[in-house]
Design an enzyme around this catalytic site. Structure first.
Site, PDB file in Angstrom:
ATOM      1  CD  GLU A 162       1.156   0.256   2.954  1.00 32.81           C
ATOM      2  OE1 GLU A 162       0.929  -0.703   3.695  1.00 32.81           O
ATOM      3  OE2 GLU A 162       1.216   1.420   3.368  1.00 32.81           O
ATOM      4  CD  GLU A 344      -2.231   4.086   3.311  1.00 36.54           C
ATOM      5  OE1 GLU A 344      -1.699   3.812   4.420  1.00 36.54           O
ATOM      6  OE2 GLU A 344      -2.792   3.248   2.603  1.00 36.54           O
TER       7      GLU A 344
END
Ligand code: FCB
Length: 441
Positions: A162, A344
Site C-alpha cells: 500500500e 488483504e
C-alpha cells in the site's frame, strides 16, 4: 467455480505483530519513534511487544497449519536486518526470517515475502527518508540482501504494501510517520517510492530469476461525501492519490492526469522506464469504499471523510459494500491485465471472549462470507483472481488505533499472549477444507 490452485492465505506485517523491538540488534524504525509520541496512538499503545511473534512464531505457524492455509504473507522489518537501513546487515535479524521461512515450508505453507510494510529504518528517515531520491538505491540494496538470503526458498516477493497509504497518511494527512502535511513532500515521496519499486523489481530478479514479483495496492472506490460538485472533485483527487498514483506508473508507465503536473518537478529523464518494470501479478488490498470532501484550506485541497451514518457500516465504522469489492476486482483485472491476488481483506471489531472463553464474531464471519462471495462473482464475470488472503492471522497493532481494533481470525489476549482462534478462524478453515475437497470423492 474458483480454480483448483486458488490460493487461500492470511496476512500480517512486521511492526504490527513481531514485538521484540530491541531484540538481537534490531534498529529503530520510524514507527518506534512515532508511536512513542503522546497523542499519536490510541491508548498510548506501541509495537514494542505486539503479539511477540518474534518469539512465538512457531505457535503462529501451527495455528495457520491447523487452519489449512496455503500461503502466508508477512513482511521483513528492514531495521531488523539492516539496523542503520544500509551498511552492515544484522545476522541475528536475518536468521529470524530463516527460521520463520523454514517453519512455514515444513508446514506446507508458501511464504509470500513483503519487503516494506511501513517500518522504515529511522536512520534513513534522518537522511530525508522517502524525500531523498537516493532511497531508491538504499531500497534496492536492501532488496538484494533479502532476495539473496531467502531466494532459494521464497518465490513470491512483494516490493511494497500500500504505497499510497503510507505516502498519503505520512506526508499529506499527518496520520502516520513522518507526520507531515506538505503537498510537495508528498509528491516527492510518491515518485521516489515508485523509483524504489522499479529498482527493487530489478534487484529481486537479478538474485532470483524464478521470482514472482508484485506490488500490493489498496484499491477502493473513492466517494464524495455529498453530491456537491466540489465534493465530486475532491473524490476524484483522492482517487488519483489513493488508487492510481502507484499502479499507473508501475504497470501502465504514466502518472494519472490529475497528478502528472504536481509530480513533474521530481521526474528526471528515463524515470518512467525505471518505474515500469515488468511484474508478475497485482496485489489488491480492499476493505471498504472511502470518502472525500472539498477543503480549500487543506494542503491537497480535499479532506478525508468518515463514511456517512446512513450507509451500512462495520463495528469500526467502515462502509460495508461487497459489490464495490466485486467491481474493483473486475476493473483492476481489466485495466492492468495481470493475475490478481487479494492480499488483504477482513473486518475490524472490538470483541472480547465470552464467559466460556470463546470468541464469537458473527459480524466478521458475515463479512468474510459476503466478500468471498463477491470475489466468486468477480471471477465468474471474468476477473483473473487467483488468491485471497485474510487480514489478519492475529489481532495486532492497528497503527493509529493501537490494539483497540481487532482484525484477527485469532484473538490475542495481550497480557498473557494467549492465542484463541475465533469463530471466524473455524469458518475459514472449513471454507479452505471444502474447497480442497471439491471434486475429491
Ligand atoms: C491496511 C494495512 C494493514 C492493516 C489493515 C487493516 O491498510 O495494510 O497493515 O492495518 O489495513
Amino acid at each position: 467455480m474458483l480454480p483448483r490452485d486458488f490460493v487461500w492465505g492470511v496476512s500480517t506485517s512486521s511492526y504490527q505483530i513481531e514485538g521484540a523491538a530491541q531484540a538481537d540488534g534490531r534498529g529503530p524504525s520510524i514507527w518506534d519513534l512515532y508511536a512513542k509520541v503522546p497523542g499519536h496512538i490510541a491508548n498510548g499503545d506501541t509495537g514494542d511487544v505486539a503479539c511477540d511473534h518474534y518469539h512465538r512464531y512457531r505457535e503462529d505457524i501451527a495455528l495457520m497449519h491447523r487452519m489449512g492455509v496455503g500461503a502466508y504473507r508477512f513482511s521483513v522489518a528492514w531495521p531488523r536486518v539492516l539496523p542503520q537501513g544500509r551498511g552492515a546487515p544484522n545476522e541475528a535479524g536475518l536468521a529470524f526470517y530463516d527460521r520463520l521461512i523454514d517453519g512455514l515450508l515444513a508446514a506446507g505453507i508458501e511464504p509470500w515475502l513483503c519487503l516494506y510494510h511501513w517500518d522504515l529504518p529511522q536512520a534513513l528517515q534522518e537522511e530525508g527518508g522517502w524525500q531523498n531520491r537516493e532511497i531508491a538505491h538504499w531500497y534496492a540494496d536492501y532488496a538484494t540482501l533479502v532476495a539473496k538470503r531467502y531466494g532459494d526458498r521464497v518465490r513470491r516477493f512483494v516490493t511494497f504494501n500500500e504505497p499510497s497509504v503510507f505516502s498519503l497518511f505520512g506526508y499529506g494527512l499527518a496520520w502516520h510517520p513522518p507526520g507531515m502535511k506538505d503537498a510537495a513532500a508528498l509528491h516527492q515521496a510518491i515518485h521516489h517510492i515508485n523509483l524504489a519499486h522499479g529498482a527493487g523489481v530489478d534487484a529481486i530478479r537479478t538474485e532470483v530469476p524464478r521470482a514472482l514479483v508484485g506490488c500490493i495496492h489498496n484499491v477502493q472506490p473513492s466517494r464524495p461525501l455529498t453530491d456537491s460538485t466540489e465534493d465530486a472533485a475532491a473524490a476524484e483527487l483522492l482517487d488519483a492519490y489513493w488508487n492510481r498514483a502507484f499502479p499507473e506508473p508501475q504497470v501502465l508507465g504514466h502518472y494519472p492526469e490529475l497528478l502528472a503536473k504536481r509530480i513533474e518537478p521530481y521526474v528526471q529523464a528515463g524515470d518512467l522506464e525505471r518505474i515500469q518494470r515488468p511484474v508478475d501479478w497485482f496485489g489488491v488490498n480492499h476493505y471498504s469504499p472511502i470518502f472525500a470532501r472539498a477543503d480549500a484550506a487543506a494542503p491537497l485541497g480535499f479532506a478525508w471523510a468518515d463514511a456517512p451514518a446512513n450507509v451500512r457500516r462495520s463495528p469500526i465504522g467502515w462502509q460495508l459494500d461487497p459489490e464495490a469489492f466485486r467491481d474493483v476486482l473486475i476493473e483492476v483485472s481489466r485495466r492492468y491485465g495481470l493475475p490478481v491476488y487479494v492480499t488483504e481483506n477482513g473486518a475490524g471489531a472490538n470483541e472480547a471472549p465470552d464467559q466460556n472463553g470463546q470468541i464469537l464474531d458473527p459480524e466478521r464471519v458475515d463479512y468474510l462470507k459476503a466478500y468471498t462471495s463477491a470475489l466468486r462473482d468477480a471471477f465468474a464475470a471474468g476477473a483473473d483472481v487467483r488468491g485471497y488472503f485474510v487480514w489478519a492471522l492475529l489481532d495486532n497493532f492497528e497503527w493509529g488505533a493501537g490494539y483497540a481494533n481487532r482484525f484477527g481470525l485469532v484473538y490475542v489476549d495481550y497480557p498473557t499472549q494467549r492465542r484463541i482462534p475465533k469463530e471466524s478462524a473455524h469458518w475459514y478453515a472449513r471454507l479452505i477444507h471444502s474447497e480442497a475437497m471439491r471434486g475429491v470423492s
